[in-house]
Design a protein around this motif. Sequence first.
Motif, PDB file in Angstrom:
ATOM      1  N   ALA A   1      37.818  37.741  28.562  1.00  0.00           N
ATOM      2  CA  ALA A   1      36.876  37.565  29.672  1.00  0.00           C
ATOM      3  C   ALA A   1      37.530  36.862  30.852  1.00  0.00           C
ATOM      4  CB  ALA A   1      35.653  36.777  29.193  1.00  0.00           C
ATOM      5  N   LEU A   2      38.377  35.864  30.565  1.00  0.00           N
ATOM      6  CA  LEU A   2      38.997  35.109  31.658  1.00  0.00           C
ATOM      7  C   LEU A   2      40.074  35.929  32.365  1.00  0.00           C
ATOM      8  CD1 LEU A   2      39.209  31.512  30.143  1.00  0.00           C
ATOM      9  CD2 LEU A   2      37.533  32.455  31.746  1.00  0.00           C
ATOM     10  N   GLU A   3      40.758  36.803  31.632  1.00  0.00           N
ATOM     11  CA  GLU A   3      41.719  37.673  32.311  1.00  0.00           C
ATOM     12  C   GLU A   3      40.994  38.683  33.194  1.00  0.00           C
ATOM     13  OE1 GLU A   3      45.587  40.619  31.687  1.00  0.00           O
ATOM     14  OE2 GLU A   3      44.613  39.765  29.908  1.00  0.00           O
ATOM     15  N   ILE A   4      39.846  39.160  32.748  1.00  0.00           N
ATOM     16  CA  ILE A   4      39.053  40.049  33.590  1.00  0.00           C
ATOM     17  C   ILE A   4      38.677  39.342  34.888  1.00  0.00           C
ATOM     18  CG2 ILE A   4      36.843  41.272  33.793  1.00  0.00           C
ATOM     19  CD1 ILE A   4      36.962  41.691  30.733  1.00  0.00           C
ATOM     20  N   ALA A   5      38.223  38.087  34.783  1.00  0.00           N
ATOM     21  CA  ALA A   5      37.857  37.311  35.970  1.00  0.00           C
ATOM     22  C   ALA A   5      39.052  37.149  36.902  1.00  0.00           C
ATOM     23  CB  ALA A   5      37.316  35.946  35.559  1.00  0.00           C
ATOM     24  N   PHE A   6      40.232  36.902  36.339  1.00  0.00           N
ATOM     25  CA  PHE A   6      41.443  36.715  37.147  1.00  0.00           C
ATOM     26  C   PHE A   6      41.772  37.973  37.941  1.00  0.00           C
ATOM     27  CE2 PHE A   6      46.015  37.333  37.651  1.00  0.00           C
ATOM     28  CZ  PHE A   6      46.379  36.179  38.321  1.00  0.00           C
ATOM     29  N   TRP A   7      41.803  39.126  37.272  1.00  0.00           N
ATOM     30  CA  TRP A   7      42.178  40.359  37.968  1.00  0.00           C
ATOM     31  C   TRP A   7      41.088  40.830  38.925  1.00  0.00           C
ATOM     32  CZ3 TRP A   7      46.938  41.169  38.447  1.00  0.00           C
ATOM     33  CH2 TRP A   7      47.845  40.898  37.422  1.00  0.00           C
ATOM     34  N   ARG A   8      39.838  40.533  38.600  1.00  0.00           N
ATOM     35  CA  ARG A   8      38.764  40.856  39.541  1.00  0.00           C
ATOM     36  C   ARG A   8      38.969  40.099  40.858  1.00  0.00           C
ATOM     37  NH1 ARG A   8      32.438  39.043  39.224  1.00  0.00           N
ATOM     38  NH2 ARG A   8      31.757  40.196  41.074  1.00  0.00           N
ATOM     39  N   ALA A   9      39.353  38.840  40.746  1.00  0.00           N
ATOM     40  CA  ALA A   9      39.599  38.041  41.949  1.00  0.00           C
ATOM     41  C   ALA A   9      40.831  38.538  42.707  1.00  0.00           C
ATOM     42  CB  ALA A   9      39.761  36.567  41.580  1.00  0.00           C
ATOM     43  N   MET A  10      41.903  38.827  42.001  1.00  0.00           N
ATOM     44  CA  MET A  10      43.164  39.187  42.668  1.00  0.00           C
ATOM     45  C   MET A  10      43.083  40.555  43.337  1.00  0.00           C
ATOM     46  SD  MET A  10      45.161  36.698  42.684  1.00  0.00           S
ATOM     47  CE  MET A  10      46.529  37.610  43.419  1.00  0.00           C
ATOM     48  N   PHE A  11      42.523  41.539  42.657  1.00  0.00           N
ATOM     49  CA  PHE A  11      42.423  42.866  43.265  1.00  0.00           C
ATOM     50  C   PHE A  11      41.451  42.854  44.454  1.00  0.00           C
ATOM     51  CE2 PHE A  11      43.861  44.825  39.041  1.00  0.00           C
ATOM     52  CZ  PHE A  11      45.119  45.135  39.545  1.00  0.00           C
ATOM     53  N   ALA A  12      40.357  42.097  44.322  1.00  0.00           N
ATOM     54  CA  ALA A  12      39.429  41.980  45.450  1.00  0.00           C
ATOM     55  C   ALA A  12      40.097  41.286  46.627  1.00  0.00           C
ATOM     56  CB  ALA A  12      38.177  41.214  45.027  1.00  0.00           C
ATOM     57  N   TRP A  13      40.971  40.307  46.345  1.00  0.00           N
ATOM     58  CA  TRP A  13      41.686  39.605  47.418  1.00  0.00           C
ATOM     59  C   TRP A  13      42.552  40.574  48.225  1.00  0.00           C
ATOM     60  CZ3 TRP A  13      47.166  38.594  47.572  1.00  0.00           C
ATOM     61  CH2 TRP A  13      47.548  37.855  48.683  1.00  0.00           C
ATOM     62  N   VAL A  14      43.243  41.476  47.550  1.00  0.00           N
ATOM     63  CA  VAL A  14      44.077  42.460  48.245  1.00  0.00           C
ATOM     64  C   VAL A  14      43.229  43.289  49.207  1.00  0.00           C
ATOM     65  CG1 VAL A  14      45.501  44.528  47.938  1.00  0.00           C
ATOM     66  CG2 VAL A  14      45.794  42.576  46.401  1.00  0.00           C
ATOM     67  N   LEU A  15      42.061  43.698  48.771  1.00  0.00           N
ATOM     68  CA  LEU A  15      41.183  44.524  49.609  1.00  0.00           C
ATOM     69  C   LEU A  15      40.613  43.721  50.779  1.00  0.00           C
ATOM     70  CD1 LEU A  15      39.395  46.405  46.704  1.00  0.00           C
ATOM     71  CD2 LEU A  15      41.069  47.360  48.285  1.00  0.00           C
TER      72      LEU A  15
ATOM     73  N   LEU B   1      40.067  47.701  35.815  1.00  0.00           N
ATOM     74  CA  LEU B   1      40.116  46.384  36.452  1.00  0.00           C
ATOM     75  C   LEU B   1      40.083  46.516  37.976  1.00  0.00           C
ATOM     76  CD1 LEU B   1      42.770  44.695  34.147  1.00  0.00           C
ATOM     77  CD2 LEU B   1      40.424  43.882  34.479  1.00  0.00           C
ATOM     78  N   PHE B   2      40.860  47.452  38.502  1.00  0.00           N
ATOM     79  CA  PHE B   2      40.868  47.640  39.959  1.00  0.00           C
ATOM     80  C   PHE B   2      39.518  48.160  40.447  1.00  0.00           C
ATOM     81  CE2 PHE B   2      41.522  50.082  43.841  1.00  0.00           C
ATOM     82  CZ  PHE B   2      42.160  49.123  44.630  1.00  0.00           C
ATOM     83  N   ALA B   3      38.950  49.113  39.705  1.00  0.00           N
ATOM     84  CA  ALA B   3      37.658  49.669  40.101  1.00  0.00           C
ATOM     85  C   ALA B   3      36.576  48.595  40.067  1.00  0.00           C
ATOM     86  CB  ALA B   3      37.285  50.826  39.173  1.00  0.00           C
ATOM     87  N   MET B   4      36.636  47.723  39.075  1.00  0.00           N
ATOM     88  CA  MET B   4      35.667  46.642  38.992  1.00  0.00           C
ATOM     89  C   MET B   4      35.736  45.746  40.227  1.00  0.00           C
ATOM     90  SD  MET B   4      35.311  43.723  36.059  1.00  0.00           S
ATOM     91  CE  MET B   4      33.869  42.651  36.009  1.00  0.00           C
ATOM     92  N   ALA B   5      36.939  45.363  40.621  1.00  0.00           N
ATOM     93  CA  ALA B   5      37.106  44.518  41.807  1.00  0.00           C
ATOM     94  C   ALA B   5      36.661  45.248  43.067  1.00  0.00           C
ATOM     95  CB  ALA B   5      38.570  44.092  41.931  1.00  0.00           C
ATOM     96  N   ALA B   6      37.039  46.518  43.171  1.00  0.00           N
ATOM     97  CA  ALA B   6      36.706  47.287  44.369  1.00  0.00           C
ATOM     98  C   ALA B   6      35.205  47.499  44.511  1.00  0.00           C
ATOM     99  CB  ALA B   6      37.424  48.639  44.329  1.00  0.00           C
ATOM    100  N   VAL B   7      34.532  47.740  43.386  1.00  0.00           N
ATOM    101  CA  VAL B   7      33.101  48.042  43.426  1.00  0.00           C
ATOM    102  C   VAL B   7      32.263  46.770  43.477  1.00  0.00           C
ATOM    103  CG1 VAL B   7      31.185  49.051  42.126  1.00  0.00           C
ATOM    104  CG2 VAL B   7      33.363  50.276  42.294  1.00  0.00           C
ATOM    105  N   THR B   8      32.491  45.837  42.515  1.00  0.00           N
ATOM    106  CA  THR B   8      31.565  44.718  42.330  1.00  0.00           C
ATOM    107  C   THR B   8      31.884  43.504  43.195  1.00  0.00           C
ATOM    108  OG1 THR B   8      32.787  43.694  40.492  1.00  0.00           O
ATOM    109  CG2 THR B   8      31.245  45.465  39.949  1.00  0.00           C
ATOM    110  N   SER B   9      33.081  43.427  43.752  1.00  0.00           N
ATOM    111  CA  SER B   9      33.399  42.306  44.643  1.00  0.00           C
ATOM    112  C   SER B   9      33.523  42.795  46.082  1.00  0.00           C
ATOM    113  CB  SER B   9      34.695  41.609  44.201  1.00  0.00           C
ATOM    114  OG  SER B   9      34.492  40.878  43.011  1.00  0.00           O
TER     115      SER B   9
END
Length: 295
Positions: A33-47, A213-221
């Motif tokens: 769960a915590l790795e998911i949170a990390f990559w959600r933040a990082m991929f959203a940051w790039v966008l 992971l990327f899709a999650m960040a792109a869609v939900t963040s």
Amino acid sequence: MDIRGIFLVLSAAVMWGLIGVFTKFILAENVTALEIAFWRAMFAWVLFLAHAKYMKAIKVQRSDLPVLLSFGLVCVTAFYASYQLAIRDVGVALAAVLLYTAPAWVAFLSWLVLREAMNAAKIACVCMTVAGVACISLGPSLFSGNHIDFSMFGFAMGLVSGLTYALYYIFGKKYLHRYSTPTIFVYALPFGALFLLPFVDFVPKSPSTWALLFAMAAVTSYGAFSVYYAGLKRLDATHAAVIATFEPVVAAVAAFTLFGEHFGVWGYGGSMLVIAAVFLVILGGNRATRIQNGF
């Protein structure tokens, strides 16, 4: 009411409602769960970084950096982590309902931090939320005598997610109102990911897991926040907030359809109390605004 604004905010609610779906599928790939949170933040940051560069809105005042760091710690590290952990331990539907204790937290924190009046609507909101949460967590055992297998840690993380989600409002109103959404997240997201880093156990991932992971960040963040604030330009905040309460409905339907999750009668009753409290505090705040403006 602006139809396009309604569509944009409704789209954001649907996107946020899919957080649990993405999380469940990624957890099944042995990503924590915590790795998911990390990559959600990082991929959203790039966008958001690309968006802020396009807007030429990256610079902030140096004196605001401590506030942005604190925002990243509370509203990215704590919020992203607690919500992913809640989904893992109590399921998609219940985690979404507990997230929507946020308006009660906002009412309390606005009184405590911003010195806003604690009117009857806000007090009722807090009481209804507490009653709703009690029905969800304690109702089956107290009123029917049935023992339920319940993760108190996951339940606590759901409440923490509601509290930290509420702090988006407090930070925004007190400190960060001068900056656009992409600008704020350019600084908050990497700070938040950095604070998560010591607690993350990275595992090998397949291309499909990276794509999720990327899709999650792109869609939900990135996507959800972008369309939500676009909708706010066309709607008042009250209507936008009411429409956004469609999120736990989306989460509950997705959880039932895809994962077979469902509540008992006390769970559904408590959920309705929480959502009713959301409407009460929002509509009560809208009425107060009309009175102040002489309408």
